[in-house]
Design a protein around this motif. Structure first.
Motif, PDB file in Angstrom:
ATOM      1  N   ILE A 299       0.854  -1.202   0.000  1.00 22.37           N
ATOM      2  CA  ILE A 299       0.000   0.000   0.000  1.00 22.37           C
ATOM      3  C   ILE A 299       0.887   1.249   0.000  1.00 22.37           C
ATOM      4  O   ILE A 299       0.599   2.242  -0.666  1.00 22.37           O
ATOM      5  N   SER A 300       1.994   1.173   0.743  1.00 16.74           N
ATOM      6  CA  SER A 300       2.907   2.321   0.807  1.00 16.74           C
ATOM      7  C   SER A 300       3.464   2.671  -0.568  1.00 16.74           C
ATOM      8  O   SER A 300       3.566   3.837  -0.918  1.00 16.74           O
ATOM      9  N   VAL A 301       3.810   1.644  -1.333  1.00 14.96           N
ATOM     10  CA  VAL A 301       4.425   1.944  -2.634  1.00 14.96           C
ATOM     11  C   VAL A 301       3.390   2.272  -3.712  1.00 14.96           C
ATOM     12  O   VAL A 301       3.759   2.570  -4.845  1.00 14.96           O
ATOM     13  N   GLY A 302       2.120   2.201  -3.357  1.00 18.76           N
ATOM     14  CA  GLY A 302       1.115   2.687  -4.306  1.00 18.76           C
ATOM     15  C   GLY A 302       0.096   1.677  -4.770  1.00 18.76           C
ATOM     16  O   GLY A 302      -0.590   1.918  -5.762  1.00 18.76           O
ATOM     17  N   ILE A 399       1.121   2.448   7.760  1.00 25.31           N
ATOM     18  CA  ILE A 399       2.239   2.881   8.607  1.00 25.31           C
ATOM     19  C   ILE A 399       2.439   1.948   9.798  1.00 25.31           C
ATOM     20  O   ILE A 399       3.564   1.611  10.165  1.00 25.31           O
TER      21      ILE A 399
ATOM     22  N   ASN B  51       7.801   9.585   6.972  1.00 21.94           N
ATOM     23  CA  ASN B  51       6.469   8.988   6.778  1.00 21.94           C
ATOM     24  C   ASN B  51       5.442  10.036   6.363  1.00 21.94           C
ATOM     25  O   ASN B  51       4.567   9.773   5.537  1.00 21.94           O
ATOM     26  N   LEU B  56       2.288   8.690   4.305  1.00 18.21           N
ATOM     27  CA  LEU B  56       1.874   7.503   5.064  1.00 18.21           C
ATOM     28  C   LEU B  56       1.311   7.888   6.427  1.00 18.21           C
ATOM     29  O   LEU B  56       0.577   7.130   7.042  1.00 18.21           O
ATOM     30  N   ASP B  57       1.711   9.023   6.896  1.00 20.95           N
ATOM     31  CA  ASP B  57       1.262   9.495   8.212  1.00 20.95           C
ATOM     32  C   ASP B  57       0.690  10.896   8.042  1.00 20.95           C
ATOM     33  O   ASP B  57       1.105  11.652   7.151  1.00 20.95           O
ATOM     34  N   VAL B  80      -2.623   7.237  -2.070  1.00 11.62           N
ATOM     35  CA  VAL B  80      -2.005   6.000  -2.590  1.00 11.62           C
ATOM     36  C   VAL B  80      -1.576   6.223  -4.039  1.00 11.62           C
ATOM     37  O   VAL B  80      -0.451   5.892  -4.435  1.00 11.62           O
ATOM     38  N   ARG B  83       1.392   8.561  -4.221  1.00 15.41           N
ATOM     39  CA  ARG B  83       2.653   7.865  -3.913  1.00 15.41           C
ATOM     40  C   ARG B  83       3.118   7.044  -5.111  1.00 15.41           C
ATOM     41  O   ARG B  83       4.295   7.035  -5.450  1.00 15.41           O
TER      42      ARG B  83
END
Lengths: 404, 234
Positions: A299-302, A399, B51, B56-57, B80, B83
């Motif tokens: 999810i962090s990378v998209g 996170i 973050n 992300l935060d 999302v 990013r």
């Protein structure tokens, strides 16, 4: 690539995936076997009872079933009987004149069920000739009788002896006859063995003074699913002149017993489904929980959450499908074997069946719907467990997941 | 205008009786093509800052504007997508997809971007060649060393053609040879692709290579210096 990702993910931990697929695999086999046994036995019970007693369908006078009187008999031309026999799905039929009478020999007298029938038709429907243990089978011109083995013992008679029939005929006339015993038959149930007397239909019509009347025309069909079709066709052919009784109207106890047994079988199946559901759910939960960090990273990378949900759902589908398909494939030869080698009960168990006038045989059905139905239900259960990953991913905060 | 504008940024955790100010009034502008290290002792707020830059935060106060987009105004799903198209991530523990090969890991980001297959293949080949793994592109992460995995992670981070790359302690799990090699690579990529790199680190080797070092202490910027050769970390 999503499919590839899902497929490779499920094989990350081969043992766990195999255990999950195996639980589905055995569930399908067990559920199909249970259901096949139940449905096969019910079909056999219905078939054997219909074959021996009532047929799947009977053409009668509309008041006959209530009154059971010869006065409620019907006239049916041979041409109509033959036309009904020629209907698609009709396998056999047997015009009968049924009544009760006192049967005596010497000082012994018993109440018996007397069935006048056409021997060829009856043989085609009930294989009555095969139940003969002594003497000869009747012909349409016979003026003698076949009697149950038990009744012969009770009356202390044998081949060549004569019995006296005494009862009430059509419209209150007296029915009386002296009948030589031409054959002794062994019926599958004690109650029938001790009470049955078979006569040729013309002879019975003569004794009971019904002329060309019959009380019923039992009919067998090739498959119970075609009963409604045959029913409609006969109703149309006879212009709704007669009552058409189906097996469940004539054998309500059998229907109720089946319903009760079916309900208990379904409860067992539900318990089985619940056990399966928890087994698969536990595996899915482990698969998902240990990948929380990975989900967080994706999810962090998209990667959108819904895409991740698609991947995990495909994983569950693949595991479930693997188990379901292999379960169906494995269950076919097992059920096929039992279908051709039904379980014959012995000892005490036979009495329970005989009390219900059912032959003590546990049969298995090869109805394709059993396999697909069970496979479909187990698949739905497995897919229901896919809700957990969806909720897990929905609630996942990347996170927190990345931090572990 | 700076690529990244961080204005009066606060992050406060209220998990204990006393609120913890992980990031306390940080204002920072990062230009394109920078090679910046965010340093500081553990608990100084560098990871929290990264973050928040990565979306992300969520900041408690203040704003982060990246290439004219205010992150505060983006929904969760929009973040999302943001990013995916603007930020490359390199993690301390590499975090590659274990069931994919090196090349598939690099391609996957472009797949999410719905790039054509041909472009995905060409770019993943190019990037894996750039990180020196053209011979290992069909290997899975478990068949690669830590340094090689981190190189794949670098290639993955660059695959989406991001505006900048966020690298959280990228050398922490590497031996010194692998770490130096990785830094060489990132410097080279910074120059070749004009990609902005922002590291959180307390590794002296990274700090020495950075062209800008931002030092955090107790959530605040302690130093912000260009071309610093040696800065004490923890």
């Amino acid at each position: 690539m999503y499919l590839s990702l899902s497929w490779r993910n499920i094989w990350r931990n081969k043992r766990r995936t195999l255990i999950a697929a195996a639980s589905v695999f055995f569930a399908v086999i067990l559920a199909a076997l249970m259901r096949s046994g139940q449905e096969g036995s019910y079909s056999y019970m219905i078939h054997s009872s219909a074959k021996l007693f009532t047929g799947y369908l009977q053409v009668q006078h509309e008041d006959y079933w209530e009154k059971r009187s010869l006065n409620k008999s019907i006239v049916m031309k041979d041409s109509l009987v033959q036309a009904i026999q020629a209907l698609p799905h009709v396998t056999s039929l047997s015009p009968r004149l049924e009544s009760y009478a006192l049967i005596s020999h010497g000082s012994e007298t018993r109440v018996s069920q007397v069935i006048g029938m056409q021997p060829e038709y009856e043989q085609a429907m009930t294989n009555l000739k095969d139940k003969l243990i002594a003497g000869r089978y009747l012909t349409s011109g016979s003026e003698s009788a076949l009697i149950g083995e038990g009744l012969a013992d009770l009356l202390h008679v044998g081949l060549g002896d004569s019995i006296v029939l005494y009862g009430q005929g059509f419209q209150g006339l007296i029915a009386a006859a002296k009948l030589p015993i031409q054959g002794i038959i062994k019926m599958p149930f004690e109650s029938m063995n001790n009470a049955m007397v078979y006569l040729a239909l013309p002879n019975a019509q003569d004794i009971f003074a019904t002329y060309d009347r019959i009380t019923s025309l039992p009919i067998m069909v090739d498959n119970i699913r075609h009963l409604a079709t045959v029913d409609q066709q006969i109703a149309s052919m006879t212009h709704h002149k007669y009552a058409l009784k189906s097996w469940d109207e004539m054998l309500p106890e059998l229907k109720q017993n089946i319903q009760v047994d079916n309900a208990s079988g379904i409860i067992m199946l539900i318990i089985l489904y619940i056990v399966i559901a928890f087994g698969v759910f536990g595996t899915v939960m482990m698969m998902i929980s240990e990948r929380a960090r990975e989900f967080g990273i994706l999810i962090s990378v998209g990667m959108r959450k819904w895409r991740l949900m698609v991947v995990t759902t495909i994983e569950t589908i693949l595991v479930a499908f693997t188990g379901v398909i292999s379960g169906v494939i494995a269950s076919i030869p097992i059920i096929y074997y039992f279908h051709h080698h039904p379980i014959h009960f012995t000892g005490e168990a036979t009495h329970t069946f005989e009390q219900l006038n059912i032959e003590p045989i546990f049969n298995f059905s090869m109805n394709p719907s059993i396999f697909w139905d069970q496979a479909f239900i187990v698949l739905i259960i497995a897919l229901a467990t896919a809700v957990y990953p969806l909720l897990f991913i929905r609630r996942l905060k990347p996170i927190d997941a990345v931090r572990g | 205008m700076a690529l990244i504008e961080i204005n009066s940024l606060h992050k406060t955790y209220n998990t204990t009786a006393v609120p913890v100010h992980a990031v306390n009034n940080v204002t920072l502008h990062i230009e394109k093509e920078e090679f910046t290290a965010v340093v500081g002792p553990s608990g100084s707020g560098k990871t929290t800052l990264l973050n928040m830059i990565g979306g992300l935060d969520q900041p408690s106060e203040g704003e982060i504007i990246i290439d004219n987009t205010n992150l505060n105004k983006l929904s969760t799903s929009a973040k999302v997508d943001f990013r995916l198209h603007n930020i490359g991530f390199i993690f301390q523990a590499y975090n590659l997809i274990p069931v994919f090969t090196a090349r598939e890991n690099v391609e996957f980001i472009m797949l999410l971007q719905k790039r054509p297959k041909k472009e995905r293949e060409e770019r993943s080949n190019e990037l894996l060649k750039a990180v020196g793994l053209q011979d290992r592109m069909h290997n899975r992460p478990s068949q690669l060393s830590g340094g090689q995995q981190q190189r794949v992670a670098v290639a993955r981070a660059l695959a989406s053609r991001p505006n900048f790359v966020l690298a959280d302690e990228p050398t922490a799990n590497l031996d010194s040879v692998s770490a130096e090699s990785l830094l060489d690579l990132m410097e080279q990529l910074n120059r070749t692709y004009q990609t902005t790199f922002i590291f959180s680190t307390h590794d002296d080797r990274v700090i020495k290579r950075a062209r800008r070092v931002v030092t955090l202490r107790d959530g605040k910027i302690d130093y912000d210096k260009q071309n610093v050769q040696t800065v004490s970390g923890e």
